[in-house]
Design a protein around this motif. Structure first.
Motif, mmCIF file in Angstrom:
data_model
loop_
_atom_site.group_PDB
_atom_site.id
_atom_site.type_symbol
_atom_site.label_atom_id
_atom_site.label_comp_id
_atom_site.label_asym_id
_atom_site.label_seq_id
_atom_site.Cartn_x
_atom_site.Cartn_y
_atom_site.Cartn_z
ATOM 1 N N ILE A 103 0.836 -1.205 0.000
ATOM 2 C CA ILE A 103 0.000 0.000 0.000
ATOM 3 C C ILE A 103 0.871 1.255 0.000
ATOM 4 O O ILE A 103 0.600 2.221 -0.730
ATOM 5 N N GLN A 104 1.934 1.239 0.791
ATOM 6 C CA GLN A 104 2.809 2.395 0.850
ATOM 7 C C GLN A 104 3.532 2.620 -0.480
ATOM 8 O O GLN A 104 3.746 3.767 -0.895
ATOM 9 N N MET A 106 2.326 1.940 -3.385
ATOM 10 C CA MET A 106 1.324 2.566 -4.255
ATOM 11 C C MET A 106 1.228 4.064 -3.981
ATOM 12 O O MET A 106 1.167 4.875 -4.912
ATOM 13 N N LYS A 107 1.222 4.409 -2.696
ATOM 14 C CA LYS A 107 1.107 5.814 -2.323
ATOM 15 C C LYS A 107 2.355 6.594 -2.730
ATOM 16 O O LYS A 107 2.263 7.722 -3.230
ATOM 17 N N SER A 108 3.516 5.988 -2.492
ATOM 18 C CA SER A 108 4.774 6.662 -2.829
ATOM 19 C C SER A 108 4.892 6.949 -4.317
ATOM 20 O O SER A 108 5.454 7.973 -4.730
ATOM 21 N N GLY A 110 2.362 7.453 -6.257
ATOM 22 C CA GLY A 110 1.189 8.204 -6.712
ATOM 23 C C GLY A 110 0.190 7.338 -7.459
ATOM 24 O O GLY A 110 -0.540 7.848 -8.330
ATOM 25 N N ARG A 111 0.128 6.051 -7.123
ATOM 26 C CA ARG A 111 -0.736 5.130 -7.863
ATOM 27 C C ARG A 111 -1.877 4.584 -7.004
ATOM 28 O O ARG A 111 -2.655 3.761 -7.482
ATOM 29 N N HIS A 112 -1.963 5.049 -5.792
ATOM 30 C CA HIS A 112 -2.922 4.424 -4.892
ATOM 31 C C HIS A 112 -4.357 4.884 -5.151
ATOM 32 O O HIS A 112 -4.649 6.082 -5.247
ATOM 33 N N THR A 113 -5.229 3.912 -5.276
ATOM 34 C CA THR A 113 -6.674 4.133 -5.271
ATOM 35 C C THR A 113 -7.285 2.950 -4.529
ATOM 36 O O THR A 113 -6.718 1.843 -4.545
ATOM 37 N N GLU A 117 -6.094 -0.994 -4.947
ATOM 38 C CA GLU A 117 -5.675 -1.741 -3.743
ATOM 39 C C GLU A 117 -6.496 -3.021 -3.600
ATOM 40 O O GLU A 117 -5.947 -4.111 -3.394
ATOM 41 N N LYS A 143 5.052 -5.118 -4.338
ATOM 42 C CA LYS A 143 5.604 -3.875 -3.775
ATOM 43 C C LYS A 143 6.724 -3.348 -4.660
ATOM 44 O O LYS A 143 6.838 -2.125 -4.867
ATOM 45 N N ASP A 153 -0.856 0.099 -14.376
ATOM 46 C CA ASP A 153 -1.851 -0.518 -13.502
ATOM 47 C C ASP A 153 -2.569 -1.684 -14.177
ATOM 48 O O ASP A 153 -2.850 -2.705 -13.540
#
Length: 283
Positions: A103-104, A106-108, A110-113, A117, A143, A153
């Motif tokens: 998850i981190q 993805m956030k790092s 800029g891909r997190h939704t 997830e 990761k 994605d």
């Protein structure tokens, strides 16, 4: 007549002495027998008492041994249960770290939704059902895949499956497989070549990572599923399911500990502050 009377007197006297001797002998024998019987009875009583004391001693020792055995069994069970709970918590921690790490990443990047997830968690769970890799191993590999921008994605689920095939081919390291695919997404296929996977030189220029992925896929596809169909693989899959159950037990135990820790943390901080004051002032 006088002679007769004397004879009678002598006979009577001798008889009286004989009777008296017999009586004394009889009395003496009776007395000795009685003494011996009494002595034997006394010895038997002492022997019986000693036997009963020995019996009580053996019973006491037996009870102590049973008590020690119970203590030993209790200690062994307690130690085993503690080890088991610790094992559950460790597995839960591995799973939690794998999920948090993905998850981190993805956030790092800029891909997190929430949708992506959920999708990737579903992919990892689905791949566990048909391969020998636990979902935490797949998440750990994902990761790293997420850090390569050219693995888009929409290609992540397919790339994850190829990652497991490549890992199965090489012996099981999803992180290494992920990074090899990540480099391949940038046109760097030298590491793949070293393990026998070849990609045409013009493929990347002509079709980008999708073309490279297809060529890799053709050479490794089905490796992970084939391994899962072996006896080793079936046992491994069974172990993965058991681990999932243990992870949930571990998560529950950990959550209880966390709640307790949160409840007493303010008090512990106050105690710590007070001790620091005492150390400084001596009061």
């Amino acid at each position: 007549m006088a002679g007769t009377n004397e004879v009678e007197i002598i006979v009577k006297a001798a008889t009286s002495h004989a009777v008296a001797d017999v009586k004394r002998f009889t009395k003496s024998v009776t007395s000795e027998v009685t003494r011996m019987v009494n002595a034997s009875t006394s010895r038997l009583r002492r022997f019986d008492k000693m036997t009963r004391q020995i019996g009580k001693g053996i019973q006491s020792i037996g009870k102590r041994l049973v008590s020690l055995k119970s203590i030993a069994i209790g200690a062994l069970v307690g130690w085993g249960l503690r080890r088991l709970i610790s094992h559950w918590e460790e597995l839960s921690g591995v799973q939690e770290r794998a999920e948090a790490g993905m998850i981190q990443a993805m956030k790092s990047m800029g891909r997190h939704t929430p949708e992506l997830e959920k999708k990737l968690f579903g992919v990892a769970k689905g791949l566990q059902a048909v391969t020998t890799f636990g979902d935490e191993a797949t998440l750990e590999g994902m990761k790293f895949l997420l850090t390569y921008k050219d693995i888009t994605d929409d290609l992540l689920p397919r790339t994850a499956a190829v990652m497991l095939d490549l890992a199965a081919l090489m012996g099981g390291d999803t992180r290494q497989a992920a990074n090899m695919l990540g480099k391949a997404s940038m046109g760097l296929t030298g590491e793949l070549r070293r393990v026998g996977i070849t990609v045409e030189q013009d493929t990347y220029k002509a079709r980008g990572f999708l073309g490279v992925l297809e060529e890799i896929e053709q050479q490794v596809k089905g490796q992970a599923e084939a391994l899962a169909k072996t006896d080793y693989g079936k046992l491994k899959q069974f172990g993965n399911v058991v681990s999932d159950v243990e992870e949930k037990f571990g998560k529950f135990v950990t959550s209880v500990k966390v709640k307790i820790a949160e409840a007493i943390l303010p008090t512990m901080r106050k105690i710590n502050e007070r001790l620091e004051e005492l150390a400084k002032t001596g009061k």
